[in-house]
Design an enzyme around this catalytic site. Sequence first.
Site, short mmCIF file in Angstrom:
data_model
loop_
_atom_site.label_atom_id
_atom_site.label_comp_id
_atom_site.label_asym_id
_atom_site.label_seq_id
_atom_site.Cartn_x
_atom_site.Cartn_y
_atom_site.Cartn_z
CB CYS A 119 62.92 14.06 -53.92
SG CYS A 119 63.32 12.10 -54.58
CD GLU A 120 68.38 13.13 -59.03
OE1 GLU A 120 68.91 12.07 -59.32
OE2 GLU A 120 68.76 14.04 -59.29
CG HIS A 121 65.36 9.26 -56.97
ND1 HIS A 121 66.01 9.44 -55.88
CD2 HIS A 121 65.87 8.96 -57.91
CE1 HIS A 121 67.41 9.16 -56.21
NE2 HIS A 121 67.52 8.88 -57.48
CG HIS A 122 59.88 9.52 -55.02
ND1 HIS A 122 61.35 9.31 -54.35
CD2 HIS A 122 59.40 8.45 -55.24
CE1 HIS A 122 61.37 8.37 -54.12
NE2 HIS A 122 60.57 7.56 -54.58
CD GLN A 158 70.06 15.65 -46.75
OE1 GLN A 158 68.62 15.35 -46.96
NE2 GLN A 158 70.73 15.75 -45.82
CG HIS A 160 64.51 13.44 -47.89
ND1 HIS A 160 64.89 13.84 -49.13
CD2 HIS A 160 65.50 13.78 -47.12
CE1 HIS A 160 66.35 14.13 -49.04
NE2 HIS A 160 66.30 14.28 -47.84
CB CYS A 180 60.07 10.71 -51.53
SG CYS A 180 61.67 11.09 -50.96
#
Length: 151
Positions: free
Chosen positions: A40-43, A81, A109, A111
Amino acid sequence: MARAYAELFSPRPFDLTTFPNDEDYDELVLARGIPLRSVCEHHLLPFVGTAHVGYLPGQRILGLSKLARVVEYFACRPQVQERLTKQVADWLETHLEPKGVGVVIEAEHTCMTLRGVQATGSRTLTSTLLGAPRTDARSRSEFLALTELRS
């Protein structure tokens, strides 16, 4: 940790192998259950799942292992995704010029399952349909039925 992330973010190189569609095969080609892993690019936490990738051939057909290679190629980077699903479909449409493409990804996920809401066991489903599977209800139904999803 650095080595682990380097491995996660390094896809294996591949050459696009296509063949002339000499027999004018015009039915769906579908690879189901392609395992995938991404981050995940955010977490910067992993997500894992499966991809179902299909296409309706045009003048060329693709070496079957390349469907899994394309999924791996785009999954090997910090990612969301939704974008991953679209990138696989768009790449196939651009490089293969098929009559249609369908990509469905189902993933868990971490996250979402290990932190925050902690929705253990939840899975996220995304799809991208291009060409005939998007515009023709019968093609869409066939693709979704073969991926074991229903329209």
